[in-house]
Design a protein around this motif. Structure first.
Motif, PDB file in Angstrom:
ATOM      1  N   UNK A  47     -41.554  23.407  -3.269  1.00 55.08           N
ATOM      2  CA  UNK A  47     -41.426  24.351  -4.384  1.00 55.08           C
ATOM      3  C   UNK A  47     -40.496  23.792  -5.465  1.00 55.08           C
ATOM      4  N   UNK A  48     -39.428  23.146  -5.029  1.00 53.55           N
ATOM      5  CA  UNK A  48     -38.502  22.572  -6.012  1.00 53.55           C
ATOM      6  C   UNK A  48     -39.178  21.444  -6.796  1.00 53.55           C
ATOM      7  N   UNK A  49     -39.944  20.612  -6.078  1.00 49.57           N
ATOM      8  CA  UNK A  49     -40.664  19.526  -6.774  1.00 49.57           C
ATOM      9  C   UNK A  49     -41.648  20.088  -7.776  1.00 49.57           C
ATOM     10  N   UNK A  50     -42.306  21.176  -7.403  1.00 49.12           N
ATOM     11  CA  UNK A  50     -43.257  21.812  -8.314  1.00 49.12           C
ATOM     12  C   UNK A  50     -42.531  22.304  -9.575  1.00 49.12           C
ATOM     13  N   UNK A  51     -41.452  22.998  -9.393  1.00 48.24           N
ATOM     14  CA  UNK A  51     -40.704  23.519 -10.541  1.00 48.24           C
ATOM     15  C   UNK A  51     -40.219  22.398 -11.447  1.00 48.24           C
ATOM     16  N   UNK A  52     -39.846  21.281 -10.853  1.00 48.96           N
ATOM     17  CA  UNK A  52     -39.318  20.172 -11.653  1.00 48.96           C
ATOM     18  C   UNK A  52     -40.360  19.612 -12.623  1.00 48.96           C
ATOM     19  N   UNK A  53     -41.633  19.856 -12.325  1.00 51.04           N
ATOM     20  CA  UNK A  53     -42.703  19.312 -13.178  1.00 51.04           C
ATOM     21  C   UNK A  53     -43.003  20.165 -14.414  1.00 51.04           C
ATOM     22  N   UNK A  54     -42.405  21.349 -14.480  1.00 51.83           N
ATOM     23  CA  UNK A  54     -42.753  22.277 -15.571  1.00 51.83           C
ATOM     24  C   UNK A  54     -41.504  22.730 -16.320  1.00 51.83           C
ATOM     25  N   UNK A  55     -41.689  22.928 -17.648  1.00 56.59           N
ATOM     26  CA  UNK A  55     -40.595  23.487 -18.458  1.00 56.59           C
ATOM     27  C   UNK A  55     -40.821  24.962 -18.747  1.00 56.59           C
ATOM     28  N   UNK A  83     -31.088  21.594 -11.998  1.00 52.73           N
ATOM     29  CA  UNK A  83     -32.514  21.286 -12.142  1.00 52.73           C
ATOM     30  C   UNK A  83     -33.307  22.337 -12.919  1.00 52.73           C
ATOM     31  N   UNK A  84     -32.763  23.524 -13.058  1.00 53.08           N
ATOM     32  CA  UNK A  84     -33.477  24.564 -13.823  1.00 53.08           C
ATOM     33  C   UNK A  84     -32.869  24.750 -15.211  1.00 53.08           C
ATOM     34  N   UNK A  85     -31.807  23.987 -15.462  1.00 48.27           N
ATOM     35  CA  UNK A  85     -31.110  24.119 -16.734  1.00 48.27           C
ATOM     36  C   UNK A  85     -32.055  23.780 -17.888  1.00 48.27           C
ATOM     37  N   UNK A  86     -32.115  24.658 -18.865  1.00 50.35           N
ATOM     38  CA  UNK A  86     -32.936  24.403 -20.060  1.00 50.35           C
ATOM     39  C   UNK A  86     -34.407  24.700 -19.878  1.00 50.35           C
ATOM     40  N   UNK A  87     -34.834  25.079 -18.682  1.00 46.74           N
ATOM     41  CA  UNK A  87     -36.242  25.465 -18.494  1.00 46.74           C
ATOM     42  C   UNK A  87     -36.439  26.893 -18.994  1.00 46.74           C
ATOM     43  N   UNK A  88     -37.660  27.189 -19.428  1.00 50.73           N
ATOM     44  CA  UNK A  88     -37.983  28.506 -19.980  1.00 50.73           C
ATOM     45  C   UNK A  88     -38.700  29.343 -18.917  1.00 50.73           C
ATOM     46  N   UNK A  89     -38.158  30.507 -18.662  1.00 49.24           N
ATOM     47  CA  UNK A  89     -38.732  31.421 -17.669  1.00 49.24           C
ATOM     48  C   UNK A  89     -39.055  32.765 -18.318  1.00 49.24           C
ATOM     49  N   UNK A  90     -40.069  33.420 -17.758  1.00 51.49           N
ATOM     50  CA  UNK A  90     -40.280  34.831 -18.100  1.00 51.49           C
ATOM     51  C   UNK A  90     -40.989  35.502 -16.935  1.00 51.49           C
ATOM     52  N   UNK A 107     -28.317  29.904 -13.560  1.00 48.40           N
ATOM     53  CA  UNK A 107     -28.849  28.538 -13.382  1.00 48.40           C
ATOM     54  C   UNK A 107     -29.057  27.817 -14.712  1.00 48.40           C
ATOM     55  N   UNK A 108     -28.650  28.453 -15.804  1.00 48.95           N
ATOM     56  CA  UNK A 108     -28.742  27.800 -17.113  1.00 48.95           C
ATOM     57  C   UNK A 108     -30.144  27.741 -17.689  1.00 48.95           C
ATOM     58  N   UNK A 109     -31.031  28.600 -17.175  1.00 41.31           N
ATOM     59  CA  UNK A 109     -32.396  28.641 -17.721  1.00 41.31           C
ATOM     60  C   UNK A 109     -32.440  29.588 -18.920  1.00 41.31           C
ATOM     61  N   UNK A 110     -33.526  29.486 -19.659  1.00 41.35           N
ATOM     62  CA  UNK A 110     -33.680  30.265 -20.893  1.00 41.35           C
ATOM     63  C   UNK A 110     -34.759  31.319 -20.658  1.00 41.35           C
ATOM     64  N   UNK A 111     -34.476  32.549 -21.028  1.00 41.33           N
ATOM     65  CA  UNK A 111     -35.438  33.631 -20.809  1.00 41.33           C
ATOM     66  C   UNK A 111     -36.325  33.823 -22.040  1.00 41.33           C
ATOM     67  N   UNK A 112     -37.618  33.882 -21.812  1.00 42.07           N
ATOM     68  CA  UNK A 112     -38.558  34.264 -22.871  1.00 42.07           C
ATOM     69  C   UNK A 112     -38.923  35.737 -22.666  1.00 42.07           C
ATOM     70  N   UNK A 113     -39.419  36.424 -23.706  1.00 42.88           N
ATOM     71  CA  UNK A 113     -39.775  37.839 -23.558  1.00 42.88           C
ATOM     72  C   UNK A 113     -40.792  38.053 -22.436  1.00 42.88           C
ATOM     73  N   UNK A 114     -40.700  39.210 -21.813  1.00 41.38           N
ATOM     74  CA  UNK A 114     -41.605  39.504 -20.699  1.00 41.38           C
ATOM     75  C   UNK A 114     -42.974  39.983 -21.207  1.00 41.38           C
ATOM     76  N   UNK A 115     -43.935  39.987 -20.281  1.00 41.38           N
ATOM     77  CA  UNK A 115     -45.260  40.560 -20.542  1.00 41.38           C
ATOM     78  C   UNK A 115     -45.466  41.673 -19.529  1.00 41.38           C
ATOM     79  N   UNK A 116     -45.926  42.830 -19.985  1.00 41.13           N
ATOM     80  CA  UNK A 116     -46.094  43.948 -19.040  1.00 41.13           C
ATOM     81  C   UNK A 116     -47.358  44.729 -19.333  1.00 41.13           C
ATOM     82  N   UNK A 136     -41.717  26.746 -26.219  1.00 39.62           N
ATOM     83  CA  UNK A 136     -41.151  25.694 -25.368  1.00 39.62           C
ATOM     84  C   UNK A 136     -41.315  24.330 -26.047  1.00 39.62           C
ATOM     85  N   UNK A 137     -42.480  24.104 -26.625  1.00 42.62           N
ATOM     86  CA  UNK A 137     -42.755  22.821 -27.308  1.00 42.62           C
ATOM     87  C   UNK A 137     -41.772  22.593 -28.445  1.00 42.62           C
ATOM     88  N   UNK A 138     -41.468  23.688 -29.156  1.00 45.63           N
ATOM     89  CA  UNK A 138     -40.553  23.552 -30.303  1.00 45.63           C
ATOM     90  C   UNK A 138     -39.116  23.331 -29.837  1.00 45.63           C
TER      91      UNK A 138
END
Ligand SMILES: Cc1cc2nc3c(=O)[nH]c(=O)nc-3n(C[C@H](O)[C@H](O)[C@H](O)COP(=O)(O)O)c2cc1C
Length: 183
Positions: A52-60, A97-104, A140-149, A180-182
Motif C-alpha cells: 500500500x505504501x509503494x502504491x501511494x508513493x506512485x501518486x500525487x 512520504x505523504x508530504x506535499x501529496x494532494x488528498x481528498x 503528515x504534511x499532505x495537502x487537502x483538496x475540496x471534497x466531493x459528496x 495538482x499539475x499546477x
C-alpha cells in the motif's frame, strides 16, 4: 495530466447504488484513474502495508472514496489509515512520504444536504465531520483538496441523479488533477 489513485472502501458493494455506480464509471477511465478497492483486495483484512505504501508513493493525487458510516470511514479504511500512515514513513523525523501529496474524500451520504448545513438537524457540517481527516493530513504534511459528496443516498435518489453524480465525480477528479499539475 497525472494519474489519480482512488482508494475505494465499501463493505458491501453488491448492495451499493452510489459507490457501485461511481466504481463502474471510474473503470471507464483507466488512463486517468487507478481504482484500488480495499474490501476486494483484503477480504481477510490483512493489509499488505508495504504494498500500500509503494502504491501511494506512485501518486500525487489520492482520493478516499466511501459511504459515510457514523460520520466516519468504514472500518477497513480506518484500519488502512492506521497501518499505512506509519511512523517513520508518513510521520516522525524520517517519515515524509505523504508530504506535499494532494488528498481528498469522495463520499456518499445518506442524509440530505440541508441537514448538514449550519443549524441543520445533523448539527455538524460536512467540513466539521471531516475534522479527523483534515487533522490527519496536516499531521503528515499532505495537502487537502475540496471534497466531493452525494447527499440523500438513503432517500430514494433517482437513477438519473446517481448516474449524473458519477459523471460529475470524474469531472471533479479531472479538476483536482489540474490543480495538482499546477502544483
Ligand atoms: C452503518 C451505517 C452507518 C451510516 N451512517 C450514516 C451517517 O452517519 N450519516 C449519513 O448521512 N448517512 C449514514 N448512513 C447512510 C449511508 O451513508 C448510505 O447508505 C450510503 O452513503 C449509500 O451509499 P451506497 O449506495 O454506495 O451504499 C449509514 C449507513 C450505514 C449502513
Amino acid at each position: 495530466m497525472s494519474k489519480t489513485l482512488v482508494i475505494l472502501a465499501h463493505p458491501n458493494l453488491e448492495v451499493s447504488r452510489v459507490n457501485r455506480c461511481w466504481q463502474q464509471e471510474l473503470l471507464q477511465h483507466p488512463q486517468e484513474i487507478t481504482l484500488h478497492e480495499l474490501y476486494k483486495e483484503y477480504p481477510d483484512w490483512q493489509i499488505d502495508v508495504a504494498r500500500e505504501q509503494q502504491l501511494l508513493e506512485q501518486y500525487d493525487h489520492i482520493i478516499l472514496q466511501f459511504p459515510l458510516y457514523w460520520y466516519s470511514y468504514p472500518p477497513l479504511l480506518k484500519k488502512w489509515v492506521d497501518e499505512v500512515f506509519a511512523y517513520g514513513w508518513a510521520y516522525g523525523s524520517t517519515g515524509d512520504r505523504l508530504k506535499g501529496k494532494y488528498f481528498s474524500v469522495a463520499m456518499s451520504i445518506g442524509n440530505h444536504e440541508v441537514n448538514y448545513l449550519p443549524g441543520g438537524s445533523v448539527q455538524f457540517t460536512v467540513e466539521q465531520v471531516l475534522a479527523p481527516f483534515k487533522a490527519s493530513l496536516h499531521h503528515v504534511g499532505a495537502i487537502e483538496l475540496p471534497h466531493f459528496a452525494f447527499f440523500g443516498a438513503s432517500f430514494q435518489a433517482t437513477d438519473e441523479q446517481v448516474e449524473q453524480s458519477a459523471v460529475d465525480y470524474v469531472e471533479y477528479i479531472r479538476n483536482g488533477s489540474a490543480v495538482v499539475e499546477q502544483g
